[in-house]
Each structure stands twice: as structure tokens, then as C-alpha cells.
Design an enzyme around this catalytic site. Structure first.
Site, PDB file in Angstrom:
ATOM      1  N   GLN A 146       0.799  -1.223   0.000  1.00  0.00           N
ATOM      2  CA  GLN A 146       0.000   0.000   0.000  1.00  0.00           C
ATOM      3  C   GLN A 146       0.833   1.274   0.000  1.00  0.00           C
ATOM      4  O   GLN A 146       0.301   2.361  -0.247  1.00  0.00           O
ATOM      5  CB  GLN A 146      -0.939   0.009   1.215  1.00  0.00           C
ATOM      6  CG  GLN A 146      -2.040  -1.024   1.174  1.00  0.00           C
ATOM      7  CD  GLN A 146      -3.125  -0.695   0.159  1.00  0.00           C
ATOM      8  OE1 GLN A 146      -3.243   0.441  -0.295  1.00  0.00           O
ATOM      9  NE2 GLN A 146      -3.920  -1.683  -0.210  1.00  0.00           N
ATOM     10  N   HIS A 168       0.041  -4.332  -9.118  1.00  0.00           N
ATOM     11  CA  HIS A 168      -1.240  -3.681  -9.421  1.00  0.00           C
ATOM     12  C   HIS A 168      -1.575  -2.558  -8.446  1.00  0.00           C
ATOM     13  O   HIS A 168      -2.407  -1.713  -8.744  1.00  0.00           O
ATOM     14  CB  HIS A 168      -2.381  -4.705  -9.506  1.00  0.00           C
ATOM     15  CG  HIS A 168      -2.849  -5.232  -8.197  1.00  0.00           C
ATOM     16  ND1 HIS A 168      -2.312  -6.346  -7.599  1.00  0.00           N
ATOM     17  CD2 HIS A 168      -3.844  -4.812  -7.371  1.00  0.00           C
ATOM     18  CE1 HIS A 168      -2.945  -6.594  -6.464  1.00  0.00           C
ATOM     19  NE2 HIS A 168      -3.876  -5.674  -6.295  1.00  0.00           N
ATOM     20  N   THR A 206       8.601 -20.527 -14.762  1.00  0.00           N
ATOM     21  CA  THR A 206       8.906 -19.646 -15.889  1.00  0.00           C
ATOM     22  C   THR A 206       8.456 -18.226 -15.590  1.00  0.00           C
ATOM     23  O   THR A 206       7.319 -17.997 -15.174  1.00  0.00           O
ATOM     24  CB  THR A 206       8.205 -20.149 -17.157  1.00  0.00           C
ATOM     25  OG1 THR A 206       8.663 -21.473 -17.444  1.00  0.00           O
ATOM     26  CG2 THR A 206       8.496 -19.245 -18.346  1.00  0.00           C
ATOM     27  N   CYS A 291      -9.364  -7.077  -0.127  1.00  0.00           N
ATOM     28  CA  CYS A 291      -8.831  -8.435  -0.243  1.00  0.00           C
ATOM     29  C   CYS A 291      -9.677  -9.445   0.525  1.00  0.00           C
ATOM     30  O   CYS A 291      -9.466 -10.648   0.412  1.00  0.00           O
ATOM     31  CB  CYS A 291      -7.402  -8.483   0.295  1.00  0.00           C
ATOM     32  SG  CYS A 291      -6.303  -7.282  -0.486  1.00  0.00           S
TER      33      CYS A 291
END
Length: 358
Positions: A146, A168, A206, A291
């Protein structure tokens, strides 16, 4: 691979590592790619505890107001025989550095505290906690999901040994994040997964080149905007508060301490929480943590601040950011005022009907 295409992808990944490192003032080789801050938190806590616990100690210090990624990782470690001390905040949501000092023991191996609370926006004094931990030779992990891009971060000056980031949260792509490791103090973590040995064997799999490149650019843009953007967002937040502050029974959470620019948390007395959220469905607001929207429980963070279950359930978190406009703030305030007034009128009519029926 040795072919030119693989080499080009590797160069892009190295550049992104450097961009993220510049945001937090660390060496590029200290950046470990993850799927987000949740995985970074788990890798930091579980990986460190499982790797060092038997040799150095099995005690960890954290706070009851941490993100669920930290709390649930700590609960898992408790099942594995570790002892966890959960610190309690004051009425504003602050964890006193002195409280951290008092909680430390000879067998403490890690302190984990978030920089900015994801529900209230409260800023913790990470630098002071970092100095305490460094003086006692105890590692400090910080969830900075945050705060990255909203507050200056300097892992050297703040004595941070591990730090979790999410792309994000600073306008990068979802599904990628990073864990910073102070390679002088944390050389190895026990991995959560096993595979091809990528990321020095601590996070195999990967690498998603396109997402990593996006996170690198997001970090670069966030660093460039730090000088001006937080003040602009904070101004919009105060504009929103001014526009709704005279609503009766409205409480601004953590009003007496410093909070990050993009979060305004308000509790609304006399209104049922689920009804309020539904009434505000035209706005991108959340009740408590975004969340934890799958949970029906009242926010544990707000209850820790002394809010009743009713007030915790009727708490709205407004989030403001880079693309928020003054017009959107004014529109959101108007919707909020209208819907709170409408719900209270409905509640009053319902109570009056019940009285007459009796």
C-alpha cells in the site's frame, strides 16, 4: 535460452529488476519476482522461519492489524511449532516502536509489520522499528503493497531486510509482485515451491516476462511521480472528507494520525452495513479490505481500533488514486450523502411501524 529471443527477454527482465530496485533503493539482485504481495509475504515469513527456525529461534513478532497474507502465514507457522506475538495497536491504529522493543526475545528471528494499513491507511513508523530490529540483530519484513508509489521507500535508510510489493497497487498488471531481500543479511529462504531453479531457487517457475516488464515500468512511473502525486491525491481525499464530514453519525477512522494519501475510511452509525454497500454499488468502494470481500465477518482491523461490530460492518473505504478527478469526488460525495439519508429514513420508518404494531 542462448538464442537471441531468450537473451532479449532476459534483458527486459533485468531492466525491470533495476526499475523496481530504484523505487526502494536496493541492489537489483535483491529483487525476487513473485505472483504478488501475498506470495511475497508468504515466502518471506514461511521461507525465513522454516530455513532458520531450528538454528536461530522460533519466535516471530507481528500485529493483529496486518494483512491476512501475513496473519494466516503466521497462523500456519504456529501450527508448525513457532510462537507468534501479536501486537495490538492504539485507538488510531498505530503500533508503537516501544511495543515492538518490549516484545523481542532472545529467540526472536523476525518482526513483520506493514508500512501502510490496507483498510485505514495508517502509516507505521517503519524506520524506528527497523532501527530497533537492527540494533538487536533481528530481521524486519515489511509489507509495502500500500505504500509503494505513495510514500518514499528506502530499504537501506529504514533498515528493512525483506519487503513485499505488488504491481497492481501502483498501476501495473495483476498477477506479479516482488520480494526484496537484503542479500547481506538474508542469503537464503526455503522455497514454497520446487521446480527449475529460477530466482536463485527461491521462487521457481517460468518468469512472466510481459507482467514483469509492466511492473518495472509501473515502478519507474511511480518513482517519478512521488514528488507531486501523493499531495494531489491527498488534496482530493480532503475534498471528499469536507464534502461528507457533516453527515450525522459519521466517524473518520484514524483521524488523529498520519495516513496514506489514497485511503479514506469512514464508519457510519445507524446504517446497516450490507445495505449501505448495496446502495453505493455505483461507486467503487469497499467495506474494510478489498482483499477480504468474500468474508462476512466484521473487519478485524476496525475492531482492533475499538469499533463495535455494527460500526465495523458499516464502514466504507474510499480509495483515491492517480486518475481520480475532483468531479468524481464531488459526485461520490453526493451519492454517499443521498444514500445514507435514504437508508436512515427507511430505518426510522421501519422502527416507527414496529412501535405502532406493539
Amino acid at each position: 535460452g542462448l538464442h537471441s529471443y531468450g537473451e532479449f527477454a532476459n534483458q527486459l527482465i533485468d531492466k525491470a529488476r533495476t526499475q523496481v530496485a530504484a523505487l526502494i533503493n536496493c541492489a537489483a539482485d535483491g529483487v525476487i519476482w513473485t505472483s504478488g504481495a501475498t506470495e511475497a509475504d508468504n515466502l518471506a515469513l514461511l521461507g525465513l522461519a522454516r530455513f532458520r527456525g531450528d538454528l536461530q529461534g522460533r519466535h516471530i513478532v507481528t500485529a493483529i492489524t496486518e494483512h491476512s497474507a501475513v496473519l494466516n502465514a503466521c497462523r500456519q507457522l504456529k501450527h508448525e511449532g513457532f510462537e507468534i506475538s501479536f501486537l495490538h495497536p492504539d485507538r488510531e491504529g498505530r503500533i508503537a516502536p516501544d511495543a515492538v522493543q518490549r516484545a523481542l526475545r532472545d529467540d526472536t528471528i523476525l518482526v513483520s509489520l506493514m508500512h501502510v494499513n490496507n483498510e485505514t491507511g495508517v502509516i507505521q513508523d517503519i524506520a524506528a522499528v527497523g532501527q530497533i530490529c537492527r540494533d538487536c540483530d533481528i530481521l524486519l519484513h515489511v509489507d509495502a503493497a500500500q505504500s509503494a508509489g505513495r510514500l518514499p521507500l528506502d530499504v537501506v535508510a529504514q533498515n528493512i531486510d525483506m519487503l513485499s510489493l505488488s504491481a497492481h497497487k501502483m498501476y501495473g498488471p495483476k498477477g506479479v509482485g516482488a520480494l526484496y531481500l537484503n542479500t547481506h543479511r538474508v542469503n537464503r529462504l526455503q522455497p514454497l515451491m520446487f521446480g527449475g531453479g529460477q530466482e536463485r531457487g527461491m521462487r521457481p517457475g517460468t518468469l512472466p516476462t510481459h507482467q514483469i516488464v509492466g511492473m518495472g515500468l509501473a515502478a519507474e512511473l511511480a518513482r517519478a511521480a512521488l514528488a507531486t502525486e501523493p499531495a494531489t491525491i491527498a488534496g482530493l481525499r480532503e475534498q471528499l472528507w469536507t464534502a461528507i464530514s457533516d453527515v450525522p453519525g459519521l466517524i473518520r477512522n484514524s483521524a488523529g494520525t498520519a495516513t496514506a494519501c489514497g485511503i479514506l475510511s469512514v464508519s457510519v452509525a445507524g446504517v446497516e452495513g450490507e445495505s449501505l454497500l448495496y446502495a453505493l454499488r455505483s461507486l467503487a468502494v469497499a467495506s474494510g479490505s478489498a482483499c477480504n470481500t468474500a468474508s462476512d465477518d466484521a473487519s478485524y482491523v476496525l475492531r482492533a481500533l475499538g469499533r463495535s461490530d455494527q460500526l465495523a460492518e458499516s464502514t466504507i473505504r474510499f480509495s483515491l488514486g492517480r486518475f481520480t478527478t475532483a468531479a468524481e469526488v464531488a459526485a461520490a460525495a453526493a451519492v454517499f450523502r443521498t444514500e445514507v439519508r435514504r437508508l436512515r429514513a427507511y430505518t426510522q420508518r421501519f422502527q416507527d411501524l414496529n412501535k405502532n404494531a406493539i
